[in-house]
Design a protein around this motif. Structure first.
Motif, PDB file in Angstrom:
ATOM      1  N   ASP A   1       1.896   3.452   5.286  1.00 23.01           N
ATOM      2  CA  ASP A   1       2.371   3.653   6.283  1.00 23.01           C
ATOM      3  C   ASP A   1       2.894   3.378   6.754  1.00 23.01           C
ATOM      4  O   ASP A   1       4.175   3.474   7.406  1.00 23.01           O
ATOM      5  N   ILE A   2       2.269   1.533   7.467  1.00 22.09           N
ATOM      6  CA  ILE A   2       3.053   0.981   7.922  1.00 22.09           C
ATOM      7  C   ILE A   2       4.320   0.737   7.362  1.00 22.09           C
ATOM      8  O   ILE A   2       5.303   0.087   8.188  1.00 22.09           O
ATOM      9  N   THR A   3       4.356   0.364   6.137  1.00 22.48           N
ATOM     10  CA  THR A   3       5.484  -0.465   5.161  1.00 22.48           C
ATOM     11  C   THR A   3       6.489   0.534   5.119  1.00 22.48           C
ATOM     12  O   THR A   3       7.604   0.682   4.337  1.00 22.48           O
ATOM     13  N   GLY A   4       6.296   2.174   5.445  1.00 19.91           N
ATOM     14  CA  GLY A   4       7.364   2.902   4.498  1.00 19.91           C
ATOM     15  C   GLY A   4       7.067   2.793   2.675  1.00 19.91           C
ATOM     16  O   GLY A   4       8.498   3.465   2.449  1.00 19.91           O
ATOM     17  N   GLY A   5       6.099   2.452   2.508  1.00 24.64           N
ATOM     18  CA  GLY A   5       5.848   2.235   0.881  1.00 24.64           C
ATOM     19  C   GLY A   5       6.682   1.756   0.813  1.00 24.64           C
ATOM     20  O   GLY A   5       7.105   1.073  -1.050  1.00 24.64           O
ATOM     21  N   GLN A   6       7.275   0.368   0.610  1.00 23.92           N
ATOM     22  CA  GLN A   6       7.822  -0.632   0.240  1.00 23.92           C
ATOM     23  C   GLN A   6       6.796  -1.716   0.490  1.00 23.92           C
ATOM     24  O   GLN A   6       6.962  -2.599  -0.860  1.00 23.92           O
ATOM     25  N   MET A   7       6.007  -2.085   0.859  1.00 22.06           N
ATOM     26  CA  MET A   7       4.910  -2.740   0.641  1.00 22.06           C
ATOM     27  C   MET A   7       4.614  -3.903   1.442  1.00 22.06           C
ATOM     28  O   MET A   7       6.131  -4.037   2.284  1.00 22.06           O
ATOM     29  N   ALA A   8       4.254  -5.292   0.777  1.00 21.90           N
ATOM     30  CA  ALA A   8       4.429  -6.588   1.349  1.00 21.90           C
ATOM     31  C   ALA A   8       4.918  -7.250   0.653  1.00 21.90           C
ATOM     32  O   ALA A   8       4.989  -7.375  -0.548  1.00 21.90           O
ATOM     33  N   ASP A   9       6.221  -8.700   1.542  1.00 24.61           N
ATOM     34  CA  ASP A   9       7.214  -9.374   0.427  1.00 24.61           C
ATOM     35  C   ASP A   9       6.600 -10.617   0.569  1.00 24.61           C
ATOM     36  O   ASP A   9       7.141 -10.715  -0.479  1.00 24.61           O
TER      37      ASP A   9
ATOM     38  N   GLN B   1      11.193 -10.026   6.467  1.00 26.50           N
ATOM     39  CA  GLN B   1      10.305 -10.120   5.824  1.00 26.50           C
ATOM     40  C   GLN B   1       8.422  -9.060   6.775  1.00 26.50           C
ATOM     41  O   GLN B   1       8.909  -9.032   7.402  1.00 26.50           O
ATOM     42  N   THR B   2       8.282  -8.511   5.869  1.00 25.94           N
ATOM     43  CA  THR B   2       6.868  -8.194   5.756  1.00 25.94           C
ATOM     44  C   THR B   2       5.526  -8.687   5.293  1.00 25.94           C
ATOM     45  O   THR B   2       6.033  -9.376   3.909  1.00 25.94           O
ATOM     46  N   VAL B   3       4.717  -9.901   5.853  1.00 29.72           N
ATOM     47  CA  VAL B   3       4.109 -10.761   4.935  1.00 29.72           C
ATOM     48  C   VAL B   3       2.050  -9.757   5.830  1.00 29.72           C
ATOM     49  O   VAL B   3       1.971  -9.295   6.537  1.00 29.72           O
ATOM     50  N   LEU B   4       1.741  -9.788   4.627  1.00 32.09           N
ATOM     51  CA  LEU B   4       0.323  -9.031   5.073  1.00 32.09           C
ATOM     52  C   LEU B   4      -0.992 -10.276   4.540  1.00 32.09           C
ATOM     53  O   LEU B   4      -0.551 -11.117   3.502  1.00 32.09           O
ATOM     54  N   ILE B   5      -1.860 -10.463   5.095  1.00 28.43           N
ATOM     55  CA  ILE B   5      -2.452 -11.142   5.768  1.00 28.43           C
ATOM     56  C   ILE B   5      -3.975 -11.120   4.181  1.00 28.43           C
ATOM     57  O   ILE B   5      -4.309 -10.520   5.707  1.00 28.43           O
ATOM     58  N   GLN B   6      -4.417 -11.186   4.393  1.00 28.14           N
ATOM     59  CA  GLN B   6      -6.057 -11.043   3.695  1.00 28.14           C
ATOM     60  C   GLN B   6      -6.984 -11.807   4.528  1.00 28.14           C
ATOM     61  O   GLN B   6      -6.567 -13.012   3.745  1.00 28.14           O
ATOM     62  N   GLY B   7      -7.597 -11.598   5.392  1.00 27.45           N
ATOM     63  CA  GLY B   7      -8.652 -12.007   5.538  1.00 27.45           C
ATOM     64  C   GLY B   7      -8.730 -12.861   7.021  1.00 27.45           C
ATOM     65  O   GLY B   7      -7.394 -13.498   7.050  1.00 27.45           O
ATOM     66  N   PRO B   8      -9.339 -11.351   7.747  1.00 29.76           N
ATOM     67  CA  PRO B   8      -9.312 -12.924   9.504  1.00 29.76           C
ATOM     68  C   PRO B   8      -9.979 -14.138   9.921  1.00 29.76           C
ATOM     69  O   PRO B   8      -9.806 -14.128  11.332  1.00 29.76           O
ATOM     70  N   GLY B   9     -10.112 -14.655   9.520  1.00 26.97           N
ATOM     71  CA  GLY B   9     -10.803 -16.052   9.711  1.00 26.97           C
ATOM     72  C   GLY B   9      -9.723 -17.357   9.812  1.00 26.97           C
ATOM     73  O   GLY B   9      -8.564 -17.152  10.069  1.00 26.97           O
ATOM     74  N   GLN B  10     -10.369 -18.513  10.331  1.00 24.72           N
ATOM     75  CA  GLN B  10      -9.072 -19.354  11.172  1.00 24.72           C
ATOM     76  C   GLN B  10      -7.999 -19.879  10.009  1.00 24.72           C
ATOM     77  O   GLN B  10      -7.169 -19.284  10.351  1.00 24.72           O
ATOM     78  N   GLN B  11      -8.440 -19.800   8.626  1.00 24.73           N
ATOM     79  CA  GLN B  11      -6.908 -19.875   7.313  1.00 24.73           C
ATOM     80  C   GLN B  11      -6.179 -18.702   8.136  1.00 24.73           C
ATOM     81  O   GLN B  11      -4.978 -18.581   8.120  1.00 24.73           O
ATOM     82  N   GLY B  12      -6.676 -17.162   8.134  1.00 23.43           N
ATOM     83  CA  GLY B  12      -5.522 -16.562   7.919  1.00 23.43           C
ATOM     84  C   GLY B  12      -5.173 -16.023   9.030  1.00 23.43           C
ATOM     85  O   GLY B  12      -4.278 -15.666   9.578  1.00 23.43           O
ATOM     86  N   LEU B  13      -5.568 -16.077  10.217  1.00 17.50           N
ATOM     87  CA  LEU B  13      -4.817 -16.693  11.405  1.00 17.50           C
ATOM     88  C   LEU B  13      -3.914 -17.366  11.873  1.00 17.50           C
ATOM     89  O   LEU B  13      -3.395 -17.733  12.168  1.00 17.50           O
ATOM     90  N   SER B  14      -4.381 -18.294  11.550  1.00 16.24           N
ATOM     91  CA  SER B  14      -2.979 -19.791  11.367  1.00 16.24           C
ATOM     92  C   SER B  14      -2.267 -19.179  10.437  1.00 16.24           C
ATOM     93  O   SER B  14      -1.296 -19.290  10.763  1.00 16.24           O
TER      94      SER B  14
END
Length: 369
Positions: free
Chosen positions: A248-256, A183-196
Protein backbone atom coordinates in the motif's frame (compact mmCIF):
# COMPACT_ATOMS: atom_id res chain seq x y z
CA UNK A 1 54.65 0.41 39.22
CA UNK A 2 51.56 1.01 37.06
CA UNK A 3 48.35 2.85 37.82
CA UNK A 4 45.67 0.98 39.78
CA UNK A 5 42.25 0.89 38.12
CA UNK A 6 38.98 -1.03 37.87
CA UNK A 7 37.43 -3.10 35.11
CA UNK A 8 34.22 -5.08 34.68
CA UNK A 9 35.07 -8.74 34.01
CA UNK A 10 32.58 -11.13 32.40
CA UNK A 11 32.66 -14.57 34.02
CA UNK A 12 31.68 -18.07 32.85
CA UNK A 13 28.49 -18.11 34.94
CA UNK A 14 27.06 -15.05 33.15
CA UNK A 15 28.03 -12.56 35.84
CA UNK A 16 30.04 -9.37 35.86
CA UNK A 17 32.65 -8.88 38.57
CA UNK A 18 34.48 -5.61 39.22
CA UNK A 19 38.18 -6.34 39.61
CA UNK A 20 41.27 -4.27 40.34
CA UNK A 21 44.15 -4.16 37.85
CA UNK A 22 47.39 -2.31 37.29
CA UNK A 23 48.36 -0.76 33.99
CA UNK A 24 51.15 -2.71 32.25
CA UNK A 25 54.69 -1.51 31.87
CA UNK A 26 55.05 0.73 28.77
CA UNK A 27 56.13 -1.15 25.64
CA UNK A 28 57.59 0.43 22.49
CA UNK A 29 55.09 -1.41 20.26
CA UNK A 30 52.01 -0.63 22.38
CA UNK A 31 50.32 2.14 24.33
CA UNK A 32 47.66 2.93 26.87
CA UNK A 33 44.20 4.47 26.57
CA UNK A 34 42.41 6.25 29.40
CA UNK A 35 38.86 5.19 28.65
CA UNK A 36 36.35 8.05 28.63
CA UNK A 37 33.28 5.99 27.75
CA UNK A 38 32.33 2.79 25.92
CA UNK A 39 29.13 1.99 24.07
CA UNK A 40 27.10 -1.14 24.75
CA UNK A 41 26.62 -2.98 21.46
CA UNK A 42 23.81 -5.46 20.81
CA UNK A 43 26.45 -8.12 20.15
CA UNK A 44 27.77 -7.64 23.69
CA UNK A 45 24.94 -9.83 25.00
CA UNK A 46 26.10 -12.71 22.79
CA UNK A 47 29.69 -12.10 23.90
CA UNK A 48 28.61 -11.98 27.55
CA UNK A 49 26.88 -15.35 27.21
CA UNK A 50 29.47 -17.14 25.09
CA UNK A 51 32.99 -15.71 25.28
CA UNK A 52 33.83 -16.39 28.96
CA UNK A 53 32.87 -20.03 28.42
CA UNK A 54 35.22 -20.23 25.45
CA UNK A 55 38.06 -17.94 26.55
CA UNK A 56 37.72 -17.57 30.30
CA UNK A 57 37.14 -14.25 32.12
CA UNK A 58 36.96 -11.38 29.63
CA UNK A 59 36.70 -7.61 29.68
CA UNK A 60 33.99 -6.79 27.16
CA UNK A 61 33.28 -3.52 25.38
CA UNK A 62 34.44 -2.55 21.89
CA UNK A 63 32.77 0.81 21.14
CA UNK A 64 35.50 2.61 23.04
CA UNK A 65 36.28 6.32 23.15
CA UNK A 66 39.15 7.63 25.24
CA UNK A 67 42.27 9.73 25.64
CA UNK A 68 45.64 8.43 24.48
CA UNK A 69 47.67 8.14 27.69
CA UNK A 70 50.89 6.54 26.46
CA UNK A 71 52.36 6.04 22.99
CA UNK A 72 55.17 3.55 22.41
CA UNK A 73 58.20 4.73 20.43
CA UNK A 74 57.63 2.15 17.69
CA UNK A 75 53.84 2.36 17.68
CA UNK A 76 53.62 6.15 17.58
CA UNK A 77 54.79 6.75 14.00
CA UNK A 78 52.43 4.04 12.78
CA UNK A 79 49.42 5.35 14.69
CA UNK A 80 49.61 9.04 13.86
CA UNK A 81 48.18 10.01 17.24
CA UNK A 82 49.75 11.71 20.21
CA UNK A 83 49.25 11.65 23.96
CA UNK A 84 46.13 13.55 24.96
CA UNK A 85 44.23 12.94 21.71
CA UNK A 86 40.58 11.95 22.05
CA UNK A 87 40.05 8.91 19.82
CA UNK A 88 37.44 6.34 18.94
CA UNK A 89 38.70 2.80 18.44
CA UNK A 90 37.53 0.18 16.01
CA UNK A 91 37.18 -3.31 17.42
CA UNK A 92 39.32 -4.80 14.66
CA UNK A 93 43.02 -5.57 15.09
CA UNK A 94 44.00 -6.46 11.50
CA UNK A 95 47.27 -8.12 10.55
CA UNK A 96 48.21 -5.35 8.12
CA UNK A 97 49.73 -7.55 5.41
CA UNK A 98 47.03 -9.86 3.95
CA UNK A 99 45.20 -9.06 0.70
CA UNK A 100 42.22 -7.62 2.56
CA UNK A 101 44.35 -5.33 4.71
CA UNK A 102 46.38 -4.20 1.71
CA UNK A 103 43.21 -3.39 -0.25
CA UNK A 104 41.71 -1.42 2.65
CA UNK A 105 39.00 -3.95 3.56
CA UNK A 106 40.70 -5.02 6.78
CA UNK A 107 37.44 -6.04 8.48
CA UNK A 108 37.66 -9.23 6.35
CA UNK A 109 41.17 -10.02 7.60
CA UNK A 110 41.15 -13.36 9.44
CA UNK A 111 42.93 -11.68 12.36
CA UNK A 112 39.80 -9.60 13.04
CA UNK A 113 37.55 -12.66 13.45
CA UNK A 114 37.33 -13.62 17.12
CA UNK A 115 35.98 -17.04 16.07
CA UNK A 116 39.33 -17.78 14.42
CA UNK A 117 41.25 -16.93 17.56
CA UNK A 118 42.71 -13.57 16.68
CA UNK A 119 42.78 -10.79 19.29
CA UNK A 120 39.95 -8.28 19.05
CA UNK A 121 38.89 -5.51 21.35
CA UNK A 122 36.05 -6.57 23.62
CA UNK A 123 36.35 -10.23 22.62
CA UNK A 124 39.71 -11.45 23.97
CA UNK A 125 40.23 -13.15 27.33
CA UNK A 126 42.30 -12.04 30.30
CA UNK A 127 44.65 -14.94 29.61
CA UNK A 128 46.03 -13.25 26.47
CA UNK A 129 48.80 -10.72 27.01
CA UNK A 130 47.93 -8.12 29.63
CA UNK A 131 44.26 -9.10 29.33
CA UNK A 132 43.27 -5.43 29.02
CA UNK A 133 41.40 -5.81 25.74
CA UNK A 134 38.00 -4.33 26.60
CA UNK A 135 36.48 -0.90 27.03
CA UNK A 136 34.40 -1.69 30.12
CA UNK A 137 37.38 -0.53 32.15
CA UNK A 138 39.14 2.64 33.20
CA UNK A 139 42.22 1.86 31.12
CA UNK A 140 42.82 -0.29 28.05
CA UNK A 141 46.08 -1.37 26.49
CA UNK A 142 46.57 -0.29 22.88
CA UNK A 143 47.74 -2.98 20.47
CA UNK A 144 50.27 -2.18 17.73
CA UNK A 145 47.59 -2.75 15.05
CA UNK A 146 44.91 -0.55 16.63
CA UNK A 147 42.70 1.36 14.17
CA UNK A 148 42.19 4.91 15.46
CA UNK A 149 39.76 7.67 14.56
CA UNK A 150 40.33 11.14 15.96
CA UNK A 151 37.15 12.53 17.48
CA UNK A 152 36.19 15.93 16.02
CA UNK A 153 36.73 18.96 18.21
CA UNK A 154 33.91 19.64 20.64
CA UNK A 155 32.18 16.25 20.40
CA UNK A 156 31.26 14.78 23.80
CA UNK A 157 32.72 11.25 24.20
CA UNK A 158 29.19 10.00 25.01
CA UNK A 159 28.09 10.87 21.48
CA UNK A 160 31.36 9.84 19.86
CA UNK A 161 30.56 6.33 21.16
CA UNK A 162 27.77 6.24 18.56
CA UNK A 163 30.44 6.08 15.84
CA UNK A 164 30.50 2.31 15.37
CA UNK A 165 26.74 1.62 15.30
CA UNK A 166 26.24 4.69 13.13
CA UNK A 167 29.04 3.57 10.81
CA UNK A 168 27.26 0.24 10.32
CA UNK A 169 24.18 2.16 9.22
CA UNK A 170 26.22 4.18 6.73
CA UNK A 171 28.07 1.10 5.48
CA UNK A 172 24.96 -1.06 5.02
CA UNK A 173 22.62 1.62 3.68
CA UNK A 174 24.82 3.84 1.57
CA UNK A 175 28.24 2.36 0.84
CA UNK A 176 27.06 -1.23 0.28
CA UNK A 177 23.30 -0.77 -0.25
CA UNK A 178 23.66 2.08 -2.72
CA UNK A 179 20.76 4.05 -1.24
CA UNK A 180 20.06 7.38 -2.88
CA UNK A 181 17.49 9.92 -4.08
CA UNK A 182 14.21 8.61 -5.43
CA UNK A 183 14.52 5.20 -3.79
CA UNK A 184 12.40 3.32 -1.29
CA UNK A 185 14.44 1.80 1.55
CA UNK A 186 12.83 -0.60 4.00
CA UNK A 187 14.56 -1.34 7.32
CA UNK A 188 13.56 -4.36 9.38
CA UNK A 189 14.14 -3.93 13.12
CA UNK A 190 14.07 -0.56 14.97
CA UNK A 191 17.02 -1.21 17.30
CA UNK A 192 20.17 0.88 17.31
CA UNK A 193 21.37 -0.62 14.00
CA UNK A 194 18.02 -0.12 12.29
CA UNK A 195 17.77 3.46 13.55
CA UNK A 196 21.32 4.11 12.33
CA UNK A 197 20.19 2.93 8.90
CA UNK A 198 17.28 5.39 9.05
CA UNK A 199 19.70 8.28 9.62
CA UNK A 200 22.02 7.04 6.87
CA UNK A 201 19.10 6.74 4.44
CA UNK A 202 17.94 10.24 5.25
CA UNK A 203 21.47 11.58 4.80
CA UNK A 204 21.59 9.85 1.40
CA UNK A 205 18.42 11.62 0.28
CA UNK A 206 16.19 8.56 0.12
CA UNK A 207 12.63 9.46 -0.95
CA UNK A 208 10.75 6.87 1.09
CA UNK A 209 12.07 5.29 4.31
CA UNK A 210 9.98 2.52 5.87
CA UNK A 211 10.82 0.90 9.20
CA UNK A 212 9.16 -2.29 10.44
CA UNK A 213 8.98 -3.74 13.94
CA UNK A 214 6.89 -5.83 16.26
CA UNK A 215 3.60 -4.72 17.76
CA UNK A 216 4.94 -4.55 21.33
CA UNK A 217 5.62 -1.62 23.67
CA UNK A 218 9.39 -1.57 23.09
CA UNK A 219 9.24 -1.61 19.31
CA UNK A 220 6.33 0.83 19.17
CA UNK A 221 8.41 3.40 21.08
CA UNK A 222 11.36 2.76 18.81
CA UNK A 223 9.20 3.10 15.72
CA UNK A 224 8.09 6.49 17.03
CA UNK A 225 11.76 7.45 17.39
CA UNK A 226 12.40 6.23 13.83
CA UNK A 227 9.82 8.79 12.67
CA UNK A 228 11.59 11.56 14.59
CA UNK A 229 14.90 10.54 13.03
CA UNK A 230 13.50 10.73 9.51
CA UNK A 231 11.47 7.62 8.61
CA UNK A 232 8.47 8.40 6.44
CA UNK A 233 6.44 5.32 7.38
CA UNK A 234 6.48 2.66 10.10
CA UNK A 235 4.76 -0.72 10.16
CA UNK A 236 4.10 -2.67 13.37
CA UNK A 237 3.32 -6.13 12.09
CA UNK A 238 1.05 -8.27 14.13
CA UNK A 239 -1.16 -5.21 14.18
CA UNK A 240 -0.77 -4.73 10.43
CA UNK A 241 -0.09 -7.23 7.65
CA UNK A 242 3.50 -6.57 6.67
CA UNK A 243 3.38 -7.32 2.94
CA UNK A 244 0.03 -5.64 2.40
CA UNK A 245 1.10 -2.54 4.31
CA UNK A 246 4.32 -2.12 2.33
CA UNK A 247 2.47 -2.74 -0.94
CA UNK A 248 0.00 0.00 0.00
CA UNK A 249 2.77 2.45 0.93
CA UNK A 250 4.73 1.81 -2.27
CA UNK A 251 1.84 1.50 -4.71
CA UNK A 252 2.68 -2.17 -5.18
CA UNK A 253 6.30 -1.46 -6.20
CA UNK A 254 7.88 -2.67 -2.89
CA UNK A 255 11.39 -1.60 -1.83
CA UNK A 256 14.51 -0.89 -3.87
CA UNK A 257 16.62 -1.78 -0.84
CA UNK A 258 15.66 -3.95 2.14
CA UNK A 259 18.00 -3.99 5.16
CA UNK A 260 17.40 -6.75 7.70
CA UNK A 261 18.68 -5.53 11.07
CA UNK A 262 16.39 -7.78 13.13
CA UNK A 263 18.23 -10.00 15.59
CA UNK A 264 15.37 -12.37 16.38
CA UNK A 265 14.34 -15.39 14.35
CA UNK A 266 14.85 -16.17 10.69
CA UNK A 267 11.42 -14.99 9.50
CA UNK A 268 12.86 -11.56 8.68
CA UNK A 269 15.23 -13.12 6.13
CA UNK A 270 12.25 -14.58 4.28
CA UNK A 271 10.25 -11.35 4.49
CA UNK A 272 13.25 -9.33 3.28
CA UNK A 273 13.18 -11.25 0.01
CA UNK A 274 9.42 -10.80 -0.25
CA UNK A 275 9.57 -7.05 0.42
CA UNK A 276 12.21 -6.31 -2.23
CA UNK A 277 11.10 -5.28 -5.68
CA UNK A 278 12.41 -6.96 -8.83
CA UNK A 279 16.08 -6.06 -9.36
CA UNK A 280 16.16 -4.89 -5.74
CA UNK A 281 18.91 -5.34 -3.16
CA UNK A 282 18.67 -7.16 0.17
CA UNK A 283 21.22 -6.47 2.90
CA UNK A 284 21.44 -9.09 5.68
CA UNK A 285 22.92 -7.53 8.81
CA UNK A 286 21.07 -9.11 11.74
CA UNK A 287 22.76 -12.19 13.20
CA UNK A 288 20.27 -15.07 13.60
CA UNK A 289 22.47 -17.82 15.09
CA UNK A 290 20.29 -20.43 13.39
CA UNK A 291 19.66 -21.69 9.86
CA UNK A 292 16.72 -20.50 7.76
CA UNK A 293 14.36 -23.48 7.38
CA UNK A 294 13.14 -24.34 3.87
CA UNK A 295 14.98 -21.36 2.37
CA UNK A 296 13.45 -20.49 -1.03
CA UNK A 297 16.46 -19.47 -3.09
CA UNK A 298 14.28 -19.53 -6.22
CA UNK A 299 12.79 -16.21 -5.09
CA UNK A 300 16.20 -14.59 -5.49
CA UNK A 301 16.37 -15.87 -9.06
CA UNK A 302 12.78 -15.03 -9.97
CA UNK A 303 13.09 -11.45 -8.69
CA UNK A 304 16.65 -10.93 -10.00
CA UNK A 305 17.75 -9.85 -6.51
CA UNK A 306 21.14 -8.90 -5.19
CA UNK A 307 21.61 -10.31 -1.68
CA UNK A 308 24.59 -9.18 0.42
CA UNK A 309 25.76 -10.29 3.82
CA UNK A 310 27.21 -7.49 5.93
CA UNK A 311 30.15 -7.68 8.28
CA UNK A 312 30.62 -4.53 10.27
CA UNK A 313 31.97 -1.28 8.89
CA UNK A 314 34.82 0.21 6.90
CA UNK A 315 37.28 2.91 7.91
CA UNK A 316 35.46 5.31 5.61
CA UNK A 317 32.07 4.71 7.22
CA UNK A 318 33.42 5.41 10.72
CA UNK A 319 34.90 8.70 9.54
CA UNK A 320 31.58 9.65 7.92
CA UNK A 321 29.73 8.69 11.11
CA UNK A 322 31.91 10.97 13.25
CA UNK A 323 31.26 13.88 10.89
CA UNK A 324 27.53 13.25 11.07
CA UNK A 325 27.63 13.05 14.88
CA UNK A 326 29.69 16.24 15.12
CA UNK A 327 26.94 18.14 13.31
CA UNK A 328 24.14 16.25 15.10
CA UNK A 329 22.63 15.73 11.69
CA UNK A 330 19.09 14.32 11.75
CA UNK A 331 19.12 14.46 15.56
CA UNK A 332 21.48 11.47 15.74
CA UNK A 333 22.37 12.27 19.38
CA UNK A 334 18.81 11.34 20.37
CA UNK A 335 19.86 7.72 19.95
CA UNK A 336 22.10 8.00 23.04
CA UNK A 337 19.67 7.30 25.86
CA UNK A 338 21.42 5.88 28.97
CA UNK A 339 24.80 6.12 30.70
CA UNK A 340 25.77 3.73 33.51
CA UNK A 341 28.72 3.35 35.84
CA UNK A 342 31.12 0.43 35.75
CA UNK A 343 29.27 -1.30 38.59
CA UNK A 344 26.09 -1.26 36.46
CA UNK A 345 27.66 -3.05 33.49
CA UNK A 346 25.69 -6.26 34.03
CA UNK A 347 22.47 -4.26 34.34
CA UNK A 348 23.26 -2.53 31.03
CA UNK A 349 23.96 -5.87 29.33
CA UNK A 350 20.70 -7.31 30.60
CA UNK A 351 18.90 -4.24 29.31
CA UNK A 352 19.81 -5.48 25.82
CA UNK A 353 17.37 -8.37 26.29
CA UNK A 354 14.65 -6.46 28.10
CA UNK A 355 15.72 -7.24 31.68
CA UNK A 356 16.96 -3.79 32.70
CA UNK A 357 16.30 -0.13 31.98
CA UNK A 358 13.24 0.77 29.92
CA UNK A 359 13.34 2.63 26.61
CA UNK A 360 17.06 2.09 25.97
CA UNK A 361 18.48 2.56 22.48
CA UNK A 362 22.22 3.16 22.74
CA UNK A 363 23.76 2.83 26.18
CA UNK A 364 27.21 3.75 27.39
CA UNK A 365 29.42 2.75 30.31
CA UNK A 366 31.31 5.61 31.95
CA UNK A 367 34.01 3.86 34.02
CA UNK A 368 34.67 6.98 36.11
CA UNK A 369 31.15 7.46 37.45
Amino acid sequence: MGLSFKAAVALQDSRIEIRNFETPEPQPNAGLLKVAITGVCGSDWMFFQDLPKLKGPTILGHETVGYVQEVGAIAGPKWGVKEGDLVALEEYLPCGHCEFCRSGDFRLCNATDWRLGGPRYGATGLSVGSGLWGGFAQYQELHMNTVFHKVPQGVDPKYAALALPMSNGIEWTYLQGGAGPGQTVLIQGPGQQGLSCVIAAREAGVANIIVTGLNNPTDLKRLALAKRLGAHHTVAFGEQDLLESVADITGGQMADLVIDCASGGTASVVSALQLARKKGTVILGGIKRQKVPMFDSDMIIAKFLTVKGMRGHSFESVELALQLIAGNRHNVKEMSTHTFGLDQTEYALRTLVGEGAPDAIHMTIDPWL
